[in-house]
Design a protein around this motif. Structure first.
Motif, PDB file in Angstrom:
ATOM      1  N   SER A 176       0.809  -1.106  -0.147  1.00  0.00           N
ATOM      2  CA  SER A 176      -0.133  -0.008   0.148  1.00  0.00           C
ATOM      3  C   SER A 176       0.906   1.166   0.119  1.00  0.00           C
ATOM      4  O   SER A 176       0.716   2.040  -0.603  1.00  0.00           O
ATOM      5  CB  SER A 176      -0.918   0.031   1.224  1.00  0.00           C
ATOM      6  OG  SER A 176      -1.781   1.161   1.225  1.00  0.00           O
ATOM      7  N   LYS A 177       2.060   1.285   0.810  1.00  0.00           N
ATOM      8  CA  LYS A 177       2.953   2.305   0.838  1.00  0.00           C
ATOM      9  C   LYS A 177       3.457   2.545  -0.500  1.00  0.00           C
ATOM     10  O   LYS A 177       3.537   3.681  -1.131  1.00  0.00           O
ATOM     11  CB  LYS A 177       3.984   2.036   1.548  1.00  0.00           C
ATOM     12  CG  LYS A 177       3.705   2.294   3.319  1.00  0.00           C
ATOM     13  CD  LYS A 177       4.701   1.785   4.294  1.00  0.00           C
ATOM     14  CE  LYS A 177       4.316   1.983   5.778  1.00  0.00           C
ATOM     15  NZ  LYS A 177       5.240   1.859   6.789  1.00  0.00           N
ATOM     16  N   TRP A 179       2.296   1.510  -3.400  1.00  0.00           N
ATOM     17  CA  TRP A 179       0.963   1.948  -4.263  1.00  0.00           C
ATOM     18  C   TRP A 179       0.866   3.584  -4.188  1.00  0.00           C
ATOM     19  O   TRP A 179       0.689   4.464  -5.020  1.00  0.00           O
ATOM     20  CB  TRP A 179      -0.150   1.345  -4.007  1.00  0.00           C
ATOM     21  CG  TRP A 179      -1.127   1.559  -5.263  1.00  0.00           C
ATOM     22  CD1 TRP A 179      -2.148   2.377  -5.057  1.00  0.00           C
ATOM     23  CD2 TRP A 179      -1.352   1.255  -6.424  1.00  0.00           C
ATOM     24  NE1 TRP A 179      -2.957   2.409  -6.276  1.00  0.00           N
ATOM     25  CE2 TRP A 179      -2.393   1.771  -7.250  1.00  0.00           C
ATOM     26  CE3 TRP A 179      -0.656  -0.007  -7.197  1.00  0.00           C
ATOM     27  CZ2 TRP A 179      -2.780   1.365  -8.361  1.00  0.00           C
ATOM     28  CZ3 TRP A 179      -0.884  -0.116  -8.718  1.00  0.00           C
ATOM     29  CH2 TRP A 179      -2.141   0.359  -9.007  1.00  0.00           C
ATOM     30  N   GLU A 180       0.758   4.019  -3.046  1.00  0.00           N
ATOM     31  CA  GLU A 180       0.725   5.290  -2.610  1.00  0.00           C
ATOM     32  C   GLU A 180       1.697   6.286  -3.261  1.00  0.00           C
ATOM     33  O   GLU A 180       1.532   7.390  -3.437  1.00  0.00           O
ATOM     34  CB  GLU A 180       0.398   5.569  -1.174  1.00  0.00           C
ATOM     35  CG  GLU A 180      -0.061   6.885  -0.774  1.00  0.00           C
ATOM     36  CD  GLU A 180      -0.464   7.199   0.806  1.00  0.00           C
ATOM     37  OE1 GLU A 180      -0.753   8.201   1.061  1.00  0.00           O
ATOM     38  OE2 GLU A 180      -0.363   6.132   1.236  1.00  0.00           O
ATOM     39  N   THR A 183       1.259   6.434  -6.961  1.00  0.00           N
ATOM     40  CA  THR A 183      -0.142   6.949  -7.541  1.00  0.00           C
ATOM     41  C   THR A 183      -0.724   8.276  -6.506  1.00  0.00           C
ATOM     42  O   THR A 183      -1.361   9.027  -7.047  1.00  0.00           O
ATOM     43  CB  THR A 183      -1.233   6.061  -7.665  1.00  0.00           C
ATOM     44  OG1 THR A 183      -1.447   5.744  -6.532  1.00  0.00           O
ATOM     45  CG2 THR A 183      -0.769   4.922  -8.349  1.00  0.00           C
ATOM     46  N   THR A 184      -0.084   8.391  -5.393  1.00  0.00           N
ATOM     47  CA  THR A 184      -0.534   9.102  -4.339  1.00  0.00           C
ATOM     48  C   THR A 184      -2.037   8.811  -3.587  1.00  0.00           C
ATOM     49  O   THR A 184      -2.500   9.551  -3.015  1.00  0.00           O
ATOM     50  CB  THR A 184      -0.966  10.737  -4.960  1.00  0.00           C
ATOM     51  OG1 THR A 184      -1.797  10.799  -5.898  1.00  0.00           O
ATOM     52  CG2 THR A 184       0.388  11.225  -5.679  1.00  0.00           C
ATOM     53  N   PHE A 185      -2.592   7.666  -4.273  1.00  0.00           N
ATOM     54  CA  PHE A 185      -3.859   7.109  -3.693  1.00  0.00           C
ATOM     55  C   PHE A 185      -3.329   5.931  -2.773  1.00  0.00           C
ATOM     56  O   PHE A 185      -2.968   5.064  -3.120  1.00  0.00           O
ATOM     57  CB  PHE A 185      -4.798   6.748  -4.845  1.00  0.00           C
ATOM     58  CG  PHE A 185      -5.197   7.856  -5.799  1.00  0.00           C
ATOM     59  CD1 PHE A 185      -6.293   8.965  -5.207  1.00  0.00           C
ATOM     60  CD2 PHE A 185      -4.818   8.108  -6.925  1.00  0.00           C
ATOM     61  CE1 PHE A 185      -6.446   9.899  -5.959  1.00  0.00           C
ATOM     62  CE2 PHE A 185      -4.931   8.966  -7.798  1.00  0.00           C
ATOM     63  CZ  PHE A 185      -5.782  10.112  -7.240  1.00  0.00           C
ATOM     64  N   PRO A 186      -3.823   6.112  -1.528  1.00  0.00           N
ATOM     65  CA  PRO A 186      -3.794   4.784  -0.641  1.00  0.00           C
ATOM     66  C   PRO A 186      -4.621   3.712  -0.823  1.00  0.00           C
ATOM     67  O   PRO A 186      -5.842   4.053  -1.512  1.00  0.00           O
ATOM     68  CB  PRO A 186      -3.983   5.620   0.908  1.00  0.00           C
ATOM     69  CG  PRO A 186      -5.043   6.628   0.687  1.00  0.00           C
ATOM     70  CD  PRO A 186      -4.634   7.343  -0.994  1.00  0.00           C
TER      71      PRO A 186
END
Length: 341
Positions: A176-177, A179-180, A183-186
């Motif tokens: 998740s980190k 990915w965020e 993309t800046t989306f959690p």
């Protein structure tokens, strides 16, 4: 009270007073040392070499019910691509991170994006690679994979580890980190989990080296290593120090490093206490593994070089499981016999 006893008691209390006045404390030794935590990871959670790793990868994706998260260095296997497309079309949340500098990923990303699968390049700077290799299914199962998902990757002598306890949730949190960061989306990964504690440590980037050094320094008997390349100075010195303390240090490296990193190899050999063998050229050595005292092990995503530890995005897993380590010890002994001095 006899004068002798009086003077002894008075002297004792005066000494105590001086200690406390000077800020000193008296440490009372604990009668029993607290045992180190062990992991419940079973030998059946270890998958060795191409068929076992590939088939388990397929079965985990096929069994997914809600989500599939993937992070890969290289990925162009057509069967896995089609399976992910099918799962995405069936409504599952499929998300994929790929290293942007590997040519096999370019066509894979185009194919997946053209069918609305959420796939992105990990946002590395030029020269940095994303070596993390993760498959996370339904946020409660994870496969920490040694090989990349390519024909060449699956042909290497390698290892994958399946997680189903708390460490699977940790893997989802790490993903998740990433990915965020990309993309800046959690992602919707819970802050806590009800999965059972399995005492498995996941580390990334600089912490990978720290985990490795801690494992080497904690050894009391043996350090058996398989890795295609070992040149990081602190790791090399830690191995020399361990050998100097009488630890049985054995290293299997890829045959190609005999000419690529001769200085490091000679430094290790010069101690006279570290034995090095070269894995047969017929098969690529993909494993990056340290077995400590035959009771715990660490697997990392890439070679143990300064560049990998400082620049690249890396992942390691540390497992204090005597049962799983016994299976890897048996594998190491077989590899040792067929490797050349």
């Amino acid at each position: 009270m006899p004068k002798r006893s009086f003077y002894l008691i008075t002297s004792f209390f005066l000494l105590l007073s001086l200690l406390f006045l000077n800020g000193c404390t008296i440490k009372v030794p604990k009668p029993f040392a607290k045992p180190a935590p062990t992991s419940s990871l079973s030998p059946e959670a270890l998958f060795l070499d191409n068929d076992a790793i590939y088939n388990r990868t397929l079965s985990l994706i096929q069994a997914a019910q809600s989500s599939i998260y993937i992070e890969q260095f290289e990925f162009d296997d057509p069967r896995l691509i089609q399976l992910l497309l099918d799962k995405s079309h069936a409504g599952l949340d499929v998300r994929i991170l790929l290293d942007q500098w590997q040519k096999p990923n370019w066509a894979t990303l185009d194919q997946l994006k053209s069918q609305n699968v959420s796939v992105q390049y990990y946002p590395a700077q030029k020269g940095q690679s994303d070596h993390a290799k993760l498959l996370i299914v339904d946020q409660d199962k994870a496969l920490i994979s040694g090989p990349s998902w390519t024909a060449k990757g699956f042909q290497a002598h390698d290892l994958a580890i399946e997680l189903s306890g708390k460490s699977a949730w940790k893997a989802a949190s790490l993903y998740s980190k990433d990915w965020e960061f990309t993309t800046t989306f959690p992602l919707n990964v819970p802050k806590t989990t009800t999965l059972p504690e399995d005492n498995i440590t996941l580390a990334t980037n600089a912490n990978v080296k720290q985990q490795l050094l801690e494992q080497i320094s904690s050894s009391t008997k043996s350090i058996w290593i398989e890795n295609s390349e070992i040149t990081e100075p602190d790791v090399v010195q830690a191995l020399l120090d361990a050998a100097g303390k009488g630890r049985d240090v054995r290293i299997i490296v890829d045959s190609s490093v005999a000419t690529q990193t001769p200085v490091t190899l000679e430094k290790l050999k010069a101690s006279g206490k570290i034995t090095i063998r070269y894995y047969p050229q017929q098969t690529s050595l993909g494993i990056r593994l340290a077995i400590i005292d035959g009771s715990s092990f660490l697997m990392s995503s890439s070679e143990w070089t300064r560049y990998c530890f400082v620049v690249d995005h890396e992942l390691s897993i540390t497992v204090p499981s005597p049962a799983a380590s016994a299976k890897l010890t048996q594998m190491f002994q077989q590899d040792w016999e067929k490797s050349k001095p």
